[in-house]
Scaffold this active site. Structure first.
Site, short mmCIF file in Angstrom:
data_model
loop_
_atom_site.label_atom_id
_atom_site.label_comp_id
_atom_site.label_asym_id
_atom_site.label_seq_id
_atom_site.Cartn_x
_atom_site.Cartn_y
_atom_site.Cartn_z
N HIS A 98 0.84 -1.21 0.00
CA HIS A 98 0.00 0.00 0.00
C HIS A 98 0.86 1.25 0.00
CE1 HIS A 98 -3.37 2.67 1.14
NE2 HIS A 98 -2.47 3.25 1.91
N GLU A 99 1.88 1.28 0.84
CA GLU A 99 2.76 2.44 0.89
C GLU A 99 3.55 2.59 -0.41
OE1 GLU A 99 2.30 4.57 3.09
OE2 GLU A 99 1.04 3.28 4.33
N HIS A 102 1.60 4.58 -2.82
CA HIS A 102 1.72 6.04 -2.69
C HIS A 102 2.97 6.55 -3.41
CE1 HIS A 102 -1.67 6.64 -0.16
NE2 HIS A 102 -1.20 5.94 0.86
N HIS A 106 3.05 9.21 -6.49
CA HIS A 106 3.90 10.41 -6.51
C HIS A 106 4.70 10.47 -7.80
CE1 HIS A 106 7.20 12.97 -4.38
NE2 HIS A 106 6.31 13.73 -4.99
#
Length: 225
Positions: A98-99, A102, A106
């Site tokens: 999940h991270e 991100h 980005h």
């Protein structure tokens, strides 16, 4: 006394928030007991997924705390809690992926993420100043200050609402890449989805709480009219 009577508006949001916090904790605990078949740790999965998306220069660091995992777009660093970094459970891998989602957002300049990041300074200021200005306006009968306080808090609400598509998108990216890369299989994917869905509910609860707070401020401001 008007603050006491208006507090009832927050009760539904508080109930949802309490349930969401319980849900994410219990779900993470459940799937922390299920080791993945491949045996990858959260750190290994994060590194693998970052590299496969050309993000070789994004380091993966370990940080203290539980469920303190996050991607820092300002420093382009992924930070994973010890349990996720070293753990090889379905829960740890799901959170790490999940991270990574991100970080990929980005890189690709995902619109909702860019908008959310752009208003962070205003949110940091507004979250602290909104109530101060609002209370001063109420005490001294200055409608201008009341209006500014409400406006600043509206930015906080906007941040919470914009966060929802950012988090849901990161989870969707995570689940797809975990399946496509063969990191998790079958029931493991279902477990990771359960963990990420529970985590998403905490953001829904935060948005609901901030919206309720905004409605409360507006009603209080009109109580003296």
């Amino acid at each position: 006394m008007f603050f006491d009577s208006s507090f009832i508006i927050l009760i539904p949001a508080m109930i949802v928030a309490a349930w969401a916090q319980f849900k994410v904790s219990s779900t993470f605990n459940k799937y922390s007991k299920y080791g993945s078949r491949n045996g990858y740790t959260g750190a290994q999965v994060a590194r693998m997924l970052l590299d496969s998306n050309g993000l070789y220069d994004v380091p993966v660091e370990v940080v203290p705390g539980r469920l303190t995992d996050h991607y820092d777009p300002s420093k382009r660093v992924m930070r994973l809690s010890q349990e996720v970094y070293y753990g090889n459970s379905v829960a740890s891998i799901g959170v790490a992926a999940h991270e990574t989602g991100h970080a990929i957002q980005h890189k690709e300049r995902y619109t909702a993420l860019i908008v959310r990041n752009s208003i962070v300074p205003a949110v940091n200021f507004g979250s602290n100043a909104s109530w101060i200005l609002f209370l001063l306006g109420m005490v001294f009968g200055m409608k201008g200050l009341i209006g500014i306080g409400i406006l600043l808090f509206t930015v906080v609400v906007a941040f919470q609402v914009i966060t929802l598509p950012v988090e849901f998108n990161a989870s969707n990216r995570a689940l797809k890449v975990l399946e496509n890369k063969g990191v998790l299989y079958g029931d493991e994917l279902k477990g990771a989805k359960s963990v990420l869905s529970a985590a998403a509910m905490t953001y829904v609860a935060a948005a609901l709480t901030s919206i309720s707070e905004l409605i409360r401020l507006i009603l209080i401001s009109r109580s003296d009219d």
